[in-house]
Design an enzyme around this catalytic site. Structure first.
Site, PDB file in Angstrom:
ATOM      1  N   TYR A   1     -32.366 -35.762  70.586  1.00 22.45           N
ATOM      2  CA  TYR A   1     -32.102 -36.095  71.994  1.00 22.45           C
ATOM      3  C   TYR A   1     -32.056 -34.818  72.827  1.00 22.45           C
ATOM      4  CZ  TYR A   1     -30.997 -40.970  71.102  1.00 22.45           C
ATOM      5  OH  TYR A   1     -31.083 -42.295  70.783  1.00 22.45           O
TER       6      TYR A   1
ATOM      7  N   ARG B   1     -31.582 -43.901  65.662  1.00 27.00           N
ATOM      8  CA  ARG B   1     -33.030 -43.748  65.877  1.00 27.00           C
ATOM      9  C   ARG B   1     -33.652 -43.246  64.574  1.00 27.00           C
ATOM     10  NH1 ARG B   1     -33.148 -43.646  71.571  1.00 27.00           N
ATOM     11  NH2 ARG B   1     -35.034 -44.850  71.753  1.00 27.00           N
TER      12      ARG B   1
ATOM     13  N   GLN C   1     -35.887 -48.799  62.805  1.00 28.34           N
ATOM     14  CA  GLN C   1     -36.876 -49.000  63.878  1.00 28.34           C
ATOM     15  C   GLN C   1     -36.996 -50.446  64.348  1.00 28.34           C
ATOM     16  OE1 GLN C   1     -40.588 -47.265  62.689  1.00 28.34           O
ATOM     17  NE2 GLN C   1     -40.204 -45.401  63.849  1.00 28.34           N
TER      18      GLN C   1
ATOM     19  N   SER D   1     -35.656 -48.611  72.340  1.00 25.11           N
ATOM     20  CA  SER D   1     -37.086 -48.295  72.398  1.00 25.11           C
ATOM     21  C   SER D   1     -37.896 -49.473  72.934  1.00 25.11           C
ATOM     22  CB  SER D   1     -37.616 -47.914  71.013  1.00 25.11           C
ATOM     23  OG  SER D   1     -37.167 -46.628  70.670  1.00 25.11           O
TER      24      SER D   1
ATOM     25  N   ASP E   1     -34.452 -51.303  66.993  1.00 24.23           N
ATOM     26  CA  ASP E   1     -34.279 -50.318  68.070  1.00 24.23           C
ATOM     27  C   ASP E   1     -34.583 -50.941  69.436  1.00 24.23           C
ATOM     28  OD1 ASP E   1     -34.200 -48.139  69.701  1.00 24.23           O
ATOM     29  OD2 ASP E   1     -35.561 -46.906  68.508  1.00 24.23           O
TER      30      ASP E   1
HETATM   31  P1  NAD Z   1     -33.941 -40.762  76.563  1.00 23.24           P
HETATM   32  O1  NAD Z   1     -34.135 -42.088  77.205  1.00 23.24           O
HETATM   33  O2  NAD Z   1     -32.590 -40.355  76.092  1.00 23.24           O
HETATM   34  O3  NAD Z   1     -34.452 -39.615  77.578  1.00 23.24           O
HETATM   35  C1  NAD Z   1     -35.739 -39.709  78.154  1.00 23.24           C
HETATM   36  C2  NAD Z   1     -36.426 -38.360  78.135  1.00 23.24           C
HETATM   37  O4  NAD Z   1     -35.850 -37.520  79.140  1.00 23.24           O
HETATM   38  C3  NAD Z   1     -36.307 -37.581  76.820  1.00 23.24           C
HETATM   39  O5  NAD Z   1     -37.592 -37.333  76.313  1.00 23.24           O
HETATM   40  C4  NAD Z   1     -35.592 -36.309  77.226  1.00 23.24           C
HETATM   41  O6  NAD Z   1     -36.025 -35.170  76.498  1.00 23.24           O
HETATM   42  C5  NAD Z   1     -35.987 -36.196  78.686  1.00 23.24           C
HETATM   43  N1  NAD Z   1     -35.147 -35.298  79.493  1.00 23.24           N
HETATM   44  C6  NAD Z   1     -33.799 -35.139  79.470  1.00 23.24           C
HETATM   45  N2  NAD Z   1     -33.422 -34.200  80.383  1.00 23.24           N
HETATM   46  C7  NAD Z   1     -34.553 -33.800  81.005  1.00 23.24           C
HETATM   47  C8  NAD Z   1     -34.819 -32.863  82.036  1.00 23.24           C
HETATM   48  N3  NAD Z   1     -33.839 -32.135  82.596  1.00 23.24           N
HETATM   49  N4  NAD Z   1     -36.097 -32.719  82.431  1.00 23.24           N
HETATM   50  C9  NAD Z   1     -37.108 -33.430  81.857  1.00 23.24           C
HETATM   51  N5  NAD Z   1     -36.925 -34.314  80.873  1.00 23.24           N
HETATM   52  C10 NAD Z   1     -35.662 -34.495  80.442  1.00 23.24           C
HETATM   53  O7  NAD Z   1     -34.975 -40.579  75.389  1.00 23.24           O
HETATM   54  P2  NAD Z   1     -35.490 -41.663  74.362  1.00 23.24           P
HETATM   55  O8  NAD Z   1     -36.752 -42.225  74.838  1.00 23.24           O
HETATM   56  O9  NAD Z   1     -34.377 -42.581  74.049  1.00 23.24           O
HETATM   57  O10 NAD Z   1     -35.794 -40.744  73.109  1.00 23.24           O
HETATM   58  C11 NAD Z   1     -34.777 -39.856  72.615  1.00 23.24           C
HETATM   59  C12 NAD Z   1     -35.153 -39.283  71.245  1.00 23.24           C
HETATM   60  O11 NAD Z   1     -35.150 -40.303  70.262  1.00 23.24           O
HETATM   61  C13 NAD Z   1     -36.528 -38.663  71.195  1.00 23.24           C
HETATM   62  O12 NAD Z   1     -36.479 -37.531  70.362  1.00 23.24           O
HETATM   63  C14 NAD Z   1     -37.358 -39.700  70.553  1.00 23.24           C
HETATM   64  O13 NAD Z   1     -38.518 -39.198  69.928  1.00 23.24           O
HETATM   65  C15 NAD Z   1     -36.372 -40.229  69.556  1.00 23.24           C
HETATM   66  N6  NAD Z   1     -36.714 -41.562  69.091  1.00 23.24           N
HETATM   67  C16 NAD Z   1     -36.801 -41.767  67.735  1.00 23.24           C
HETATM   68  C17 NAD Z   1     -37.115 -43.010  67.257  1.00 23.24           C
HETATM   69  C18 NAD Z   1     -37.187 -43.260  65.778  1.00 23.24           C
HETATM   70  O14 NAD Z   1     -37.308 -42.328  65.020  1.00 23.24           O
HETATM   71  N7  NAD Z   1     -37.087 -44.476  65.338  1.00 23.24           N
HETATM   72  C19 NAD Z   1     -37.327 -44.070  68.136  1.00 23.24           C
HETATM   73  C20 NAD Z   1     -37.219 -43.823  69.508  1.00 23.24           C
HETATM   74  C21 NAD Z   1     -36.900 -42.568  69.979  1.00 23.24           C
END
Ligand code: NAD
Length: 393
Positions: free
Chosen positions: A235, A128, A133, A139, A136
């Site tokens: 994460y 990530r 990007q 996403s 990804d």
């Molecule tokens: P994910 O699908 O792994 O999880 C979904 C969400 O559930 C997350 O926001 C997580 O904090 C939340 N979560 C987990 N346990 C929880 C709980 N007990 N109660 C409430 N919420 C809870 O997440 P994702 O969408 O894949 O994103 C993961 C990370 O990757 C984030 O920090 C996101 O900003 C980052 N990200 C970065 C990029 C990039 O830089 N290119 C792109 C996409 C995502």
């Protein structure tokens, strides 16, 4: 390279790994594409469109597997229901396989892929990072899922989402609670706001508070410290039992006011946290709707049945599997762009160049040289760690 695209055979899967508009990007660097007849039809892409983009259309999956040097798929290899034929058996030694291979699913597949000397690349393992990007797929597919979850909820709810002022009186807007504000959750918030709902959202990572607020939703606070909530990669971490108990109380109280709950909470490598208890469902208003997007990891709601819609205590609970496939046209288009970006990195001048010094290539390649090289998969298979020098040969 000769790139092959078979029709997806998993039940309910409508997406296709490559769309016509992306083909010229591959042709420009010297690749040719062969695609199975009607591979894109369920996503709205005809053979004619692929033909016009320069693809060769072939009659059967066999014709694709027996010629392609690189195979683009959405789902991990499976078995064709009608013929009983296994995609794994059709893969030729040395083929590069790219797809959503579910690295945390059954690890036996990766052992088989290694034995067949397949170079398997998992789209879920794209880092990530800003540089990655374009590749990804987690996403892009989560964006689709978050959007579609709101539409499913709106369809099942017997109320309007927006506030309406009519001659027959004023209609109050629906109240939506989104649990988990990652990519899917943020898209769910944005979509629910666009169609006029009042939205609250909740995530254990305080870092997302500003993003939630910028979408016009209220962030529900739980006093978890950042270091307890989030790992170095951004994460979510698995919460302590005490935190989960407090979180469930908080969700229970918010659920009493909600018409719709959309849950998206995931912790990498762990089962989805169970956050909406049966007790909470029972306390919700009759006619309320829960869409549980964590169904593939077991679900965030105690009463969810993954893959089904059930009604419990007069609350409709929808726990879809492969929800992105319901919006197959755009899900395929976005996925194809992610995949094409990875193909261009792996084979920039028409030839495969597996440079493991590149962090993206190092992360995505699960099997090569007859070995499983992804350490978490090795651990799950009971294999000892590979030495770096051995891996990068
Ligand atoms: P994910 O699908 O792994 O999880 C979904 C969400 O559930 C997350 O926001 C997580 O904090 C939340 N979560 C987990 N346990 C929880 C709980 N007990 N109660 C409430 N919420 C809870 O997440 P994702 O969408 O894949 O994103 C993961 C990370 O990757 C984030 O920090 C996101 O900003 C980052 N990200 C970065 C990029 C990039 O830089 N290119 C792109 C996409 C995502």
């Amino acid at each position: 390279m000769l790139i092959g695209v078979p029709r997806e055979i998993a039940s309910g899967e409508r997406r296709v790994a490559l769309v016509p508009e992306v083909v010229p990007q591959l042709s420009r660097v010297g690749h040719r594409v062969v695609i199975e007849h009607d591979a894109g039809l369920r996503a709205g892409f005809t053979d004619d469109a692929y033909g016009s983009a320069g693809c060769d259309i072939v009659d059967s999956a066999h014709d694709v597997y027996s010629t392609a040097q690189m195979l683009l798929k959405v789902q991990r290899p499976g078995r064709e229901e009608s013929s009983g034929e296994a995609e794994l058996d059709m893969l030729r030694e040395g083929t590069v396989l790219i797809g959503l291979l579910q690295p945390s699913g059954d690890p036996a597949l990766f052992q088989q892929l290694a034995e067949r000397k397949i170079i398997a690349c998992s789209m879920e393992l794209v880092p990530r990072t800003t540089r990655a990007q374009m590749m990804d797929a987690l996403s892009s597919q989560s964006t689709v899922a978050g959007y579609k979850a709101v539409l499913l909820a709106a369809n099942a709810l017997q109320k309007f989402f927006p506030m309406l002022m009519t001659a027959a009186g004023t209609v109050r807007p629906a109240r939506v609670l989104v649990i988990g504000a990652g990519v899917a959750g943020l898209q769910a918030i944005a979509t629910a706001r666009r169609i006029g709902a009042v939205v609250e959202a909740f995530d254990t990572r305080p870092a997302v508070k500003e993003q939630v607020k910028s979408l016009g939703a209220t962030f529900v606070e739980l006093d978890v410290h950042l270091e307890d909530a989030q790992d170095a990669g951004g994460y979510a971490k698995e919460l302590s039992e005490r935190h989960i108990r407090r979180e469930k109380e908080l969700i229970h109280n918010r659920a009493l006011q909600a018409d719709v709950i959309i849950t998206t909470a995931l912790v990498p490598g762990k089962p989805a946290p169970m956050l909406v208890s049966a007790e909470t469902v029972r306390a919700m208003r009759p006619g309320s709707v829960i869409v549980d997007l964590a169904g593939e990891q077991g679900g965030n709601c105690e009463l969810s049945v993954p893959g089904e819609t059930v009604v419990r205590y007069d609350v409709t609970i929808i726990a879809p599997l492969h929800i992105s496939s319901d919006l197959a046209f755009h899900a395929s288009q976005m996925y194809a762009k992610n995949v094409a970006a990875l193909v261009t990195l792996l084979a920039p001048k028409g030839e495969l160049n597996l440079n493991f010094k590149d962090d993206i290539i190092d992360a995505v390649v699960i099997t090569t040289n007859g070995e499983v090289r992804h350490e978490p998969t090795r651990r799950r298979l009971g294999m000892s760690p590979l030495k770096t020098a051995e891996v990068a040969r």
